[in-house]
Write an enzyme that holds these catalytic residues in place. Structure first.
Site, short mmCIF file in Angstrom:
data_model
loop_
_atom_site.label_atom_id
_atom_site.label_comp_id
_atom_site.label_asym_id
_atom_site.label_seq_id
_atom_site.Cartn_x
_atom_site.Cartn_y
_atom_site.Cartn_z
N TYR A 71 -3.04 -26.30 3.56
CA TYR A 71 -2.97 -25.51 2.34
C TYR A 71 -1.94 -24.40 2.56
CZ TYR A 71 -6.74 -28.18 0.33
OH TYR A 71 -7.49 -29.22 -0.15
N ASN B 19 -1.50 -21.16 2.18
CA ASN B 19 -1.68 -19.87 2.85
C ASN B 19 -1.81 -19.96 4.36
OD1 ASN B 19 -1.60 -18.96 0.24
ND2 ASN B 19 -3.72 -18.27 0.18
N ASN C 12 2.93 -16.42 0.04
CA ASN C 12 1.92 -16.45 1.10
C ASN C 12 2.17 -17.51 2.16
OD1 ASN C 12 0.48 -14.24 0.13
ND2 ASN C 12 -0.77 -15.52 -1.21
N TYR D 224 -3.03 -31.03 -6.67
CA TYR D 224 -1.87 -30.14 -6.61
C TYR D 224 -0.53 -30.86 -6.74
CZ TYR D 224 -5.34 -26.80 -5.01
OH TYR D 224 -6.45 -25.99 -4.93
N HIS E 126 3.85 -24.93 -7.19
CA HIS E 126 3.75 -24.52 -5.79
C HIS E 126 4.06 -25.65 -4.82
CE1 HIS E 126 2.91 -20.84 -3.79
NE2 HIS E 126 1.65 -21.01 -3.49
#
Length: 190
Positions: free
Chosen positions: A64, A66, A113, A14, A19
């Protein structure tokens, strides 16, 4: 003391995705103020240091995106900071052009989120945030695929400039106040 949290997802896959601009911002703040973000505590990678004479905790939740609220709740409880004026969260926003930033004292999750989970864990929407634009999702794209994708070179350059501006905004929030930061940095850059 301030707790400054950047949102993103852990692991190499990532890194440098849309994000993860919150993580990128925390890394740049760490470099700018010589703060190593190398301790694993409160479900986050954290660093302790000073910004313009003010004690800060820089944090990158490792839960993470969320589940970011789990780490934020632990940080807030442990360091006993007031979320309305000693906590700042930096994160990506698809409603802003790449590199644009917007500072807010409070607000809804706006479909993000990570912010939604932080609001759920803190029980309030009233906390300062610095949103860093990543650009709108193209028609027909899946939102998750878009935010977990990488920037074009041109957009990456714009976003890096936005991150630099977000660092200046954080410094202004800490040394003056959020209203001053909003007046200085909520203008559209051309």
């Amino acid at each position: 003391m301030y707790v400054i949290v950047g949102l993103g997802n852990p692991t190499k896959q990532y890194q440098k995705t849309r994000h993860n601009v919150g993580f990128d911002a925390i890394d740049m703040i760490g470099k700018a103020y010589d703060i190593d973000i190398d301790m694993k505590k409160h479900k986050a990678m954290i660093g302790k240091g000073m910004i313009e004479g003010h004690k800060v905790i820089l944090a990158k939740p490792q839960t993470y995106m969320n589940l970011s609220g789990e780490s934020v709740r632990e940080l807030i409880d442990f360091y006993k900071v007031d979320v309305s004026d000693e906590f700042i969260v930096l994160y990506d926003d698809i409603s802003l052009d790449p590199g644009q930033i917007r500072i807010r004292k409070k607000g809804s999750a706006g479909g993000h989120n990570g912010i939604k989970n932080i609001i759920a864990h803190l029980g309030t929407q009233e906390f300062p945030r610095v949103k860093i634009g990543i650009g709108e999702k193209p028609r027909g794209y899946d939102l998750a695929d878009y935010v977990l994708g990488h920037f074009s070179n041109k957009d990456r350059e714009s976003v890096d400039q936005g991150i630099v501006r977000s660092i200046k905004a954080v410094r202004e929030i800490i040394t003056v106040d959020i209203e001053s930061a909003m007046n200085l940095y909520n203008k559209k850059e051309v």
